[in-house]
Design a protein around this motif. Structure first.
Motif, PDB file in Angstrom:
ATOM      1  N   LEU A 102       0.828  -1.194   0.000  1.00 29.40           N
ATOM      2  CA  LEU A 102       0.000   0.000   0.000  1.00 29.40           C
ATOM      3  C   LEU A 102       0.868   1.251   0.000  1.00 29.40           C
ATOM      4  O   LEU A 102       1.922   1.290   0.638  1.00 29.40           O
ATOM      5  N   SER A 103       0.410   2.270  -0.702  1.00 30.46           N
ATOM      6  CA  SER A 103       1.099   3.557  -0.723  1.00 30.46           C
ATOM      7  C   SER A 103       0.263   4.588   0.013  1.00 30.46           C
ATOM      8  O   SER A 103      -0.965   4.480   0.083  1.00 30.46           O
ATOM      9  N   ILE A 104       0.927   5.582   0.583  1.00 29.58           N
ATOM     10  CA  ILE A 104       0.256   6.680   1.270  1.00 29.58           C
ATOM     11  C   ILE A 104       0.327   7.915   0.387  1.00 29.58           C
ATOM     12  O   ILE A 104       1.410   8.304  -0.072  1.00 29.58           O
ATOM     13  N   ALA A 105      -0.805   8.519   0.122  1.00 31.86           N
ATOM     14  CA  ALA A 105      -0.854   9.672  -0.781  1.00 31.86           C
ATOM     15  C   ALA A 105       0.008  10.816  -0.259  1.00 31.86           C
ATOM     16  O   ALA A 105      -0.041  11.157   0.922  1.00 31.86           O
ATOM     17  N   GLN A 106       0.827  11.388  -1.140  1.00 31.20           N
ATOM     18  CA  GLN A 106       1.671  12.529  -0.812  1.00 31.20           C
ATOM     19  C   GLN A 106       1.495  13.605  -1.874  1.00 31.20           C
ATOM     20  O   GLN A 106       1.220  13.303  -3.045  1.00 31.20           O
ATOM     21  N   PHE A 107       1.666  14.853  -1.465  1.00 37.22           N
ATOM     22  CA  PHE A 107       1.387  15.960  -2.378  1.00 37.22           C
ATOM     23  C   PHE A 107       2.508  16.991  -2.439  1.00 37.22           C
ATOM     24  O   PHE A 107       2.402  17.986  -3.141  1.00 37.22           O
ATOM     25  N   GLY A 108       3.591  16.752  -1.697  1.00 40.47           N
ATOM     26  CA  GLY A 108       4.695  17.701  -1.700  1.00 40.47           C
ATOM     27  C   GLY A 108       5.843  17.238  -2.572  1.00 40.47           C
ATOM     28  O   GLY A 108       5.672  16.423  -3.488  1.00 40.47           O
ATOM     29  N   SER A 109       7.042  17.715  -2.258  1.00 36.80           N
ATOM     30  CA  SER A 109       8.204  17.436  -3.093  1.00 36.80           C
ATOM     31  C   SER A 109       8.997  16.206  -2.655  1.00 36.80           C
ATOM     32  O   SER A 109       9.762  15.654  -3.439  1.00 36.80           O
ATOM     33  N   THR A 110       8.825  15.764  -1.405  1.00 34.45           N
ATOM     34  CA  THR A 110       9.627  14.653  -0.911  1.00 34.45           C
ATOM     35  C   THR A 110       9.184  13.329  -1.505  1.00 34.45           C
ATOM     36  O   THR A 110       7.994  13.122  -1.790  1.00 34.45           O
ATOM     37  N   ARG A 111      10.138  12.415  -1.679  1.00 34.44           N
ATOM     38  CA  ARG A 111       9.828  11.102  -2.251  1.00 34.44           C
ATOM     39  C   ARG A 111       9.135  10.190  -1.248  1.00 34.44           C
ATOM     40  O   ARG A 111       8.413   9.270  -1.632  1.00 34.44           O
ATOM     41  N   SER A 112       9.370  10.429   0.035  1.00 37.52           N
ATOM     42  CA  SER A 112       8.794   9.535   1.037  1.00 37.52           C
ATOM     43  C   SER A 112       8.604  10.280   2.344  1.00 37.52           C
ATOM     44  O   SER A 112       9.161  11.359   2.546  1.00 37.52           O
ATOM     45  N   ILE A 113       7.819   9.699   3.233  1.00 38.69           N
ATOM     46  CA  ILE A 113       7.642  10.264   4.565  1.00 38.69           C
ATOM     47  C   ILE A 113       8.351   9.375   5.571  1.00 38.69           C
ATOM     48  O   ILE A 113       8.687   8.222   5.282  1.00 38.69           O
ATOM     49  N   ASN A 114       8.577   9.907   6.755  1.00 41.63           N
ATOM     50  CA  ASN A 114       9.257   9.183   7.822  1.00 41.63           C
ATOM     51  C   ASN A 114       8.567   7.847   8.091  1.00 41.63           C
ATOM     52  O   ASN A 114       7.341   7.747   8.096  1.00 41.63           O
ATOM     53  N   ALA A 115       9.380   6.803   8.314  1.00 40.96           N
ATOM     54  CA  ALA A 115       8.826   5.464   8.532  1.00 40.96           C
ATOM     55  C   ALA A 115       7.916   5.415   9.748  1.00 40.96           C
ATOM     56  O   ALA A 115       6.888   4.732   9.746  1.00 40.96           O
ATOM     57  N   GLY A 116       8.282   6.145  10.807  1.00 43.29           N
ATOM     58  CA  GLY A 116       7.429   6.177  11.988  1.00 43.29           C
ATOM     59  C   GLY A 116       6.089   6.825  11.696  1.00 43.29           C
ATOM     60  O   GLY A 116       5.042   6.381  12.178  1.00 43.29           O
ATOM     61  N   ALA A 117       6.112   7.891  10.879  1.00 39.89           N
ATOM     62  CA  ALA A 117       4.868   8.564  10.505  1.00 39.89           C
ATOM     63  C   ALA A 117       4.011   7.663   9.624  1.00 39.89           C
ATOM     64  O   ALA A 117       2.785   7.594   9.786  1.00 39.89           O
ATOM     65  N   ALA A 118       4.645   6.962   8.681  1.00 42.65           N
ATOM     66  CA  ALA A 118       3.895   6.049   7.812  1.00 42.65           C
ATOM     67  C   ALA A 118       3.227   4.947   8.624  1.00 42.65           C
ATOM     68  O   ALA A 118       2.070   4.579   8.370  1.00 42.65           O
TER      69      ALA A 118
END
Length: 209
Positions: free
Chosen positions: A179-195
């Motif tokens: 599963l992917s988490i929708a992102q809308f900014g410039s970063t390729r990924s979010i912090n693993a703890g946040a995910a």
């Protein structure tokens, strides 16, 4: 509860002082905490309780989802994942790879959360298959299914990769779905703890509320 509340508004310390009045006749209560006060980071219902009593009570209510994190490079996010798993009452947290991890981020919640270690992904797969638990990976990989709108299994293992590289090829291959988490900014990924927090809360909204 017959106790005196203590604490500071900035949150540096929150708790209760020594018990005032006759002590409760209940084996769940810890005499040392009753005498000296309880400044632990626990909800009010567990004030003055022995740690073993708290764990036993949590075990009667744990949710059937598990959380697994790959730990090949001593991931500092695992403590945060454990703390969130405790908050959402996950059945268990599984650390895959290196046994040691930085516990500071767990804020002592690892004492109340069941933890397991697996030497590699194959060991985790075997454990999950024995219990008929699907492995649901969370990573923004090509072909991943959006978490938004996906119906998570009630009993499952939410699997997260190492901070940075994400799911290893072996973990990716083992997953029933990724599963992917929708992102809308410039970063390729979010912090693993946040995910992990997002995925766990999604399970909560679908199955526990």
């Amino acid at each position: 509860m017959d106790a005196v509340e203590i604490g500071w508004e900035n949150g540096s310390e929150i708790g209760v002082g020594p018990w005032v009045g006759p002590w409760p006749d209940d084996a769940r209560y810890d005499p040392e905490l009753l005498a000296e006060g309880d400044a632990r980071n626990v909800v009010d219902r567990y004030r003055y309780w022995r740690m073993a009593a708290i764990v036993a009570d949590l075990d009667t209510r744990r949710h059937p989802f598990h959380v697994a994190v790959e730990n090949w490079q001593h991931d500092f996010n695992i403590g945060s994942v454990v703390r969130t798993a405790n908050a959402f009452l996950a059945a268990q947290v599984h650390v895959v790879g290196r046994r040691r991890w930085n516990r500071r981020g767990a804020m002592v919640t690892d004492r109340y959360q069941h933890l397991s270690h697996h030497d590699d992904v194959a060991a985790l797969i075997a454990w999950a298959h024995e219990r008929s638990l699907p492995l649901i990976g969370v990573d923004n990989l090509p072909g991943a299914v959006p978490l938004e709108g996906y119906r998570l299994p009630r009993a499952c293992v939410l699997l997260f990769g190492q901070e940075g590289p994400g799911l290893s090829p072996a973990a990716h291959e083992a997953c029933d779905d990724v599963l992917s988490i929708a992102q809308f900014g410039s970063t390729r990924s979010i912090n693993a703890g946040a995910a992990a927090a997002i995925a766990m809360h999604t399970w909560i909204t679908q199955h526990a509320t």
